[in-house]
Structure formats: C-alpha cells, structure tokens
Design an enzyme around this catalytic site. Sequence first.
Site, PDB file in Angstrom:
ATOM      1  N   ASP A  62       1.417   3.642   2.919  1.00  0.00           N
ATOM      2  CA  ASP A  62       0.546   4.622   2.191  1.00  0.00           C
ATOM      3  C   ASP A  62       1.623   5.504   1.544  1.00  0.00           C
ATOM      4  O   ASP A  62       1.473   6.112  -0.183  1.00  0.00           O
ATOM      5  CB  ASP A  62       0.216   5.303   3.485  1.00  0.00           C
ATOM      6  CG  ASP A  62      -1.500   6.209   2.899  1.00  0.00           C
ATOM      7  OD1 ASP A  62      -2.251   5.378   1.711  1.00  0.00           O
ATOM      8  OD2 ASP A  62      -2.043   6.597   3.776  1.00  0.00           O
ATOM      9  N   ASP A  63       2.091   7.384   2.253  1.00  0.00           N
ATOM     10  CA  ASP A  63       2.426   8.178   1.500  1.00  0.00           C
ATOM     11  C   ASP A  63       3.491   8.742   2.351  1.00  0.00           C
ATOM     12  O   ASP A  63       3.666   9.591   3.196  1.00  0.00           O
ATOM     13  CB  ASP A  63       0.972   9.282   1.567  1.00  0.00           C
ATOM     14  CG  ASP A  63      -0.605   8.854   0.669  1.00  0.00           C
ATOM     15  OD1 ASP A  63       0.448   8.764  -0.747  1.00  0.00           O
ATOM     16  OD2 ASP A  63      -0.801   8.865   1.384  1.00  0.00           O
ATOM     17  N   GLU A 112     -11.251   3.330   5.705  1.00  0.00           N
ATOM     18  CA  GLU A 112     -10.112   3.836   6.678  1.00  0.00           C
ATOM     19  C   GLU A 112     -10.369   5.048   7.280  1.00  0.00           C
ATOM     20  O   GLU A 112     -11.009   4.843   7.965  1.00  0.00           O
ATOM     21  CB  GLU A 112      -9.601   4.274   5.167  1.00  0.00           C
ATOM     22  CG  GLU A 112      -8.031   5.555   5.761  1.00  0.00           C
ATOM     23  CD  GLU A 112      -7.825   6.626   4.356  1.00  0.00           C
ATOM     24  OE1 GLU A 112      -8.581   6.673   3.259  1.00  0.00           O
ATOM     25  OE2 GLU A 112      -6.448   7.222   4.712  1.00  0.00           O
ATOM     26  N   HIS A 169       0.521  -1.501   0.218  1.00  0.00           N
ATOM     27  CA  HIS A 169      -0.237  -0.084  -0.264  1.00  0.00           C
ATOM     28  C   HIS A 169       0.929   1.339  -0.323  1.00  0.00           C
ATOM     29  O   HIS A 169       1.057   1.565   1.083  1.00  0.00           O
ATOM     30  CB  HIS A 169      -0.460  -0.123   1.639  1.00  0.00           C
ATOM     31  CG  HIS A 169      -2.267   0.815   1.466  1.00  0.00           C
ATOM     32  ND1 HIS A 169      -2.701   1.099   2.167  1.00  0.00           N
ATOM     33  CD2 HIS A 169      -2.377   2.274   0.917  1.00  0.00           C
ATOM     34  CE1 HIS A 169      -3.901   1.969   2.126  1.00  0.00           C
ATOM     35  NE2 HIS A 169      -3.026   3.156   1.302  1.00  0.00           N
TER      36      HIS A 169
HETATM   37  N1  ADE Z   1      -4.660   8.943  -2.022  1.00  0.00           N
HETATM   38  C1  ADE Z   1      -3.018   8.817  -1.099  1.00  0.00           C
HETATM   39  N2  ADE Z   1      -3.432   8.732  -0.133  1.00  0.00           N
HETATM   40  C2  ADE Z   1      -4.431   7.723  -0.005  1.00  0.00           C
HETATM   41  C3  ADE Z   1      -5.185   7.615   1.444  1.00  0.00           C
HETATM   42  N3  ADE Z   1      -4.362   7.242   2.294  1.00  0.00           N
HETATM   43  N4  ADE Z   1      -6.452   6.885   1.262  1.00  0.00           N
HETATM   44  C4  ADE Z   1      -7.251   7.369   0.122  1.00  0.00           C
HETATM   45  N5  ADE Z   1      -6.880   8.039  -0.878  1.00  0.00           N
HETATM   46  C5  ADE Z   1      -5.366   8.558  -0.603  1.00  0.00           C
HETATM   47 ZN    ZN Z   2      -3.646   4.680  -0.009  1.00  0.00          ZN
END
Ligand code: ADE
Ligand code: ZN
Length: 327
Positions: A272-273, A195, A16
């Site tokens: 994630d990011d 989420e 992810h």
């Molecule tokens: N795009 C990038 N990160 C995300 C996340 N955690 N939830 C939804 N869209 C995303």
């Molecule tokens: Zn994500």
Amino acid sequence: MNLETLIRAIPKAELHLHIEGTLEPELMFEIARRNGVALRYRSVDALRRAYEFSDLQSFLDIYYEGASVLRQERDFYDMTVAYLRRAKADNVRHTEIFFDPQTHTARGIAFETVFHGINNALRDSGMNTRLILCFLRHLNAESAMKTLEESLPFREGIVAVGLDSSEVGNPPSKFAAVFARAQAEGFRIVAHAGEEGPPSYIREALDLGASRIDHGVRCMEDSDLVDELVRRKIPLTVCPLSNVKLGVFRSMTDHNLRTMLQRGLRVTINSDDPAYFGGYIVDNFLAAASALALTEDDIRRLARNSFEASFVSDATKARFISELNQY
Ligand code: ADE
Ligand code: ZN
C-alpha cells in the site's frame, strides 16, 4: 527452508502500491530542500513520529502534504527508483504501481512531468512493471474525467485506472461515467473498495467493470458477495500493515486474511504505502504469517495468487509461476 527464508526468497508480484506512499522521510527532506519547499516538521525523526494514524483520513492528510514536495520530473524519477530498488531486494518480480496525477496537477504540475518521471524510472529499471492511474474519489467526477482525458496521449504506458482516497461517502457509482469511458478507451478497471466502506461499494465497483478489488476486506460481511468473488476469481489486493495502521483491524491477530484464504478468495499481500505504514512487501508477509500462523502452503498460495491476479500475459504468468514452483 524456514518460513521467513521462504517468504524472502520466493518470487512475488506487488499489485497494490501507491508510488507517492513510497516516499521515505529522508528522500522527502532531500527533495524539499532542493525544491525550496518548507516542511512542517523539523527533522526526519519528527516526521516519522507524526505517522500515528487513527483512520484513513488522518493518514491521507499527511500523505498529501508529503507529496507536495514533488515538483520536478527528477523528483518522481528518484522516488520511483528508490521503490524499485527496495522491491527488488524483496524478490518482487513484477509490480503494478498506482499514481495519483490529481495530487500533482492540482498544484500546477503538468501530467507529463509526473508520468515521465515515474515511467522513465520504470523503463531504466528493466523490471517487469505496469502503471495504474488512480482517480481521487474525494474530488468530483468532472475532475476525474479531465484527468482521464489528459492521460490519453500516454495510454500505452498505463494498463488500468483505479479509485483511491477517502472512501466513505464517495462510492464507486459517483464515477460511473468515467469508468465507462475508461473501459471504452481500453483501460482495465480496479478500485479501492471495502477498506473502510461497506460491502455494497465492492458490488458497485464490480458493476462498473472492476476486475480486481483493492483491499476488499469488508466483503466478509456479505456471504453472497463472497460467493460471487470466489466464483468469479476476483482478486483482492490486501494490505495487512496498512489495515492495522489505519484501524481497519485492531491488531494483526484480528486481521481476516487467513479466513479470506480459507474461504477460497483470491487474496494477495501488498504494502500500500510502505514509507508510512512501517514495511515493504516482505514485512507485510512476515507480520501476517506470524500473527495469523500462516503455513508454507498459504505463503505459496499468496505468491501464486499475486501472479495470477496480475495484468501480464498468460505466458508471462506461467513463467513466473514455474519459477515460483521451484521453491
Ligand atoms: N491512497 C493511498 N493509500 C490509500 C489507501 N490505503 N486507501 C485509499 N486511498 C489511498
Ligand atoms: Zn491503497
């Protein structure tokens, strides 16, 4: 071996990871400069200081702005190379990477510019990787269908399609026709669900053919759903630092990851990011392990889950897991 050494050393898969979410401020400024794009922030430090989020949308607003510096194939290439280098340092053996073509095609960047930039970096890295195309759920289903059609010439390089962006108010069922077509074309299905959105969104994603759920932490509010996820061994790609940064949990000690593991769910840890949430995969493992008192067995279980939940062949899974078992 202490727990931190074990976490750093063991082979792991990342499942992810939004490639646009790996764009560190330093590289963002460099790419902005060479493309002549003006950023609202005067410096790397000023930009980093803006990374204070109250919820998913407050993050997305700044994340899409950051992605707007990406214009040339080389930009996508450089961003991907930087992530892969970082992942390798964390002993990531396999990574399945999300990319958001609509973020770029909406600005007039061609689908193939995005795809080739990312994919050439994957190829040159020699790492085990897969690509997952994500549809932006705040846009309409027609736009997602058009994007799916644009991806077809590159389908050999894309293992699955997913769903991301603003969750609440944009349930998976909005994309039923797109996912049906994607499945018919041979793509696997994943989706961000549970989420910020309710457990019913996780059910909808499963109904549409999702074989893995991204985040999914709100499944714990519905015990019948948890029973089904356990019985079907549906993997959940959990992102601890992201969840705390976006206020899904108030603090890491409040995170339900350990309870999910104890309930028998196939949980994995992911970043994630990472450029926005303060850490890559090892940082996520360390933060969760420390706040939730995870054991060595938990860590090994999480790493094993990451390979079992991946989209590689059974033979490759077995090879990774046997490597893991040497620790
Ligand atoms: N795009 C990038 N990160 C995300 C996340 N955690 N939830 C939804 N869209 C995303
Ligand atoms: Zn994500």
